[in-house]
Design an enzyme around this catalytic site. Structure first.
Site, short mmCIF file in Angstrom:
data_model
loop_
_atom_site.label_atom_id
_atom_site.label_comp_id
_atom_site.label_asym_id
_atom_site.label_seq_id
_atom_site.Cartn_x
_atom_site.Cartn_y
_atom_site.Cartn_z
N LYS A 64 13.61 55.29 77.80
CA LYS A 64 12.90 56.18 76.88
C LYS A 64 12.03 55.39 75.91
O LYS A 64 10.87 55.74 75.67
CB LYS A 64 13.91 57.07 76.13
CG LYS A 64 14.71 57.99 77.05
CD LYS A 64 15.58 58.96 76.29
CE LYS A 64 16.70 58.29 75.54
NZ LYS A 64 17.68 57.61 76.44
N THR A 65 12.58 54.34 75.33
CA THR A 65 11.78 53.52 74.41
C THR A 65 10.64 52.84 75.15
O THR A 65 9.50 52.76 74.65
CB THR A 65 12.67 52.46 73.73
OG1 THR A 65 13.68 53.13 72.96
CG2 THR A 65 11.86 51.57 72.81
N ASP A 84 13.33 57.93 67.72
CA ASP A 84 14.51 57.80 68.55
C ASP A 84 15.66 58.62 67.98
O ASP A 84 15.75 58.82 66.77
CB ASP A 84 14.90 56.32 68.63
CG ASP A 84 15.82 56.02 69.81
OD1 ASP A 84 15.99 56.89 70.68
OD2 ASP A 84 16.36 54.90 69.86
N THR A 142 19.53 61.48 73.45
CA THR A 142 20.56 61.42 74.48
C THR A 142 21.33 62.73 74.57
O THR A 142 22.15 62.89 75.46
CB THR A 142 21.55 60.28 74.15
OG1 THR A 142 22.08 60.48 72.83
CG2 THR A 142 20.86 58.92 74.21
N ARG A 197 19.19 48.89 81.97
CA ARG A 197 19.65 48.00 80.91
C ARG A 197 20.88 47.22 81.36
O ARG A 197 21.00 46.01 81.12
CB ARG A 197 19.97 48.80 79.65
CG ARG A 197 20.63 47.96 78.55
CD ARG A 197 20.93 48.78 77.32
NE ARG A 197 19.70 49.22 76.68
CZ ARG A 197 19.63 50.27 75.87
NH1 ARG A 197 20.70 51.00 75.65
NH2 ARG A 197 18.49 50.59 75.31
#
Length: 365
Positions: free
Chosen positions: A82-83, A127, A176, A235
């Site tokens: 997302k980032t 965020d 999230t 990640r």
């Protein structure tokens, strides 16, 4: 390669919930490493084909019109990109980006200060937008729709609302937990993209790209071994790659093969399905101490020596997604797949707990 900047406990403490090798959270040091591996354009971004194609159309259409892009909401589990996508949006629109988070905006004045300093066309990345305070959230409604905010001056009956015009900007919200966003806020986003977990083939491409950037020699089988243990999350794939790289440099010639990756991840207690010590402890307690359940969450947490919240929020989501554990009103139950994963034969009473969430076991049939 594609992941988000959320922070938590120290990454060197692999036993802490926030520092698990297969956990989605990061610390400051890891974020710096991630930043060097991030793709800079949609063309470099691996996976999320549907979201990427739709977003590409949105951005190219805005550029063709000479307008700012619609507000974008990205939802999905931590670590899926997302980032990264927010930064790519700014790059594709050739605009600067401002980064903040919901927990950092506790007052409407905090948000007003940020919005009033934006440049025309700038991208504001927010965020964990669902954790923003309610007064700031209500101010954001008007800012997104009318590019205007009302600044309250004074208190009580003498208070005055001064309208403040804002330059057109693009808000990129990431969450999230999309279900916690109020409908009025969700409706103001022109584009909503849901980030899915990655399949092993996509994660192999992530591993190969990151290995190239890190100058690590890795073969196809080694990349596949790491990808298969990465829980569908880029990640985690990158984190495992770095730990396997360390092992390869110390124990062998630095080249990562399937055998090297497997040996390295045994050291870090990550098995072939991506389960770590905590995950296996939950399954072993559920099966060996309580016969596969059902057992209450608090009892299960005591059995593994963890807090209730740790078991529920850290271990259970992946176990449920993998079909190894089911939540029922009577308690947690182990599925036949969990018994098989531990190399045990499931009793006949456990045969009905797989598939559709353990409905047979729920009613005792």
């Amino acid at each position: 390669m594609n992941w988000d900047d959320t922070t938590s406990g120290p990454d060197d403490d692999l036993t802490a919930p926030g520092g698990r090798l297969v956990g989605p959270a990061t610390d400051g040091e890891e974020q710096a490493v991630e930043a060097a591996l991030r793709p800079a354009s949609l063309g470099e971004f691996v996976g999320q084909e549907r979201v990427r194609e739709q977003l590409d159309l949105v951005l190219k259409a805005a550029l063709a019109r000479g307008a700012t892009a619609d507000h974008v909401l990205l939802s999905g589990a931590p670590g899926l990109g997302k980032t990264t996508l927010s930064m790519i949006i700014a790059a594709e629109m050739q605009a600067p980006i401002r980064i903040t988070s919901g927990p950092a905006i506790q007052h409407a004045g905090d948000l007003a200060a940020i919005l009033s300093s934006l440049q025309e066309g700038e991208v504001l990345f927010l965020d964990e937008i669902h954790r923003m305070s309610r007064p700031a959230e209500e101010m954001l409604y008007m800012a997104m729709e009318d590019f205007r905010v009302d600044v309250i001056v004074g208190k009580g009956p003498g208070a005055t609302a001064i309208p403040l015009e804002l330059p057109p900007f693009t808000l990129v919200g990431a969450t999230t937990r999309a279900g916690l966003l109020p409908p009025p806020l969700r409706d103001r986003f022109g584009f909503t993209g849901h980030m899915e977990f990655y399949d092993p083939a996509e994660l192999e491409r992530v591993v190969h790209r990151s290995a190239r950037l890190l100058d690590v020699a890795i073969d196809t089988a080694g990349a596949a071994e790491i990808a298969g243990r990465s829980r569908g999350t880029p990640r985690i794939a990158n984190r495992l790659l770095r730990r396997v790289r360390d092992y390869a440099q110390v124990k062998v010639d630095g080249r990562i093969t399937r055998e090297v990756a497997s040996a390295a991840l045994r050291v870090y207690e990550v098995d072939h399905r991506g389960l770590d010590r905590l995950d296996r402890a939950v399954l072993e307690a559920l099966i060996k101490l309580f016969g596969g359940g059902p057992v209450g969450l608090s009892t299960l947490a005591v059995a593994v020596g963890e807090e209730r919240e740790t078991v529920e929020e850290v271990a259970e989501p992946f176990l449920v997604r993998e079909g190894l554990l089911a939540r029922t009103p009577r308690g947690r139950i182990a599925t036949p797949a969990a018994w098989a994963h531990l190399g045990l034969a499931a009793p006949q009473s456990a045969q009905g707990t797989g598939g559709a969430g353990g409905q047979t076991g729920l009613f005792g049939a």
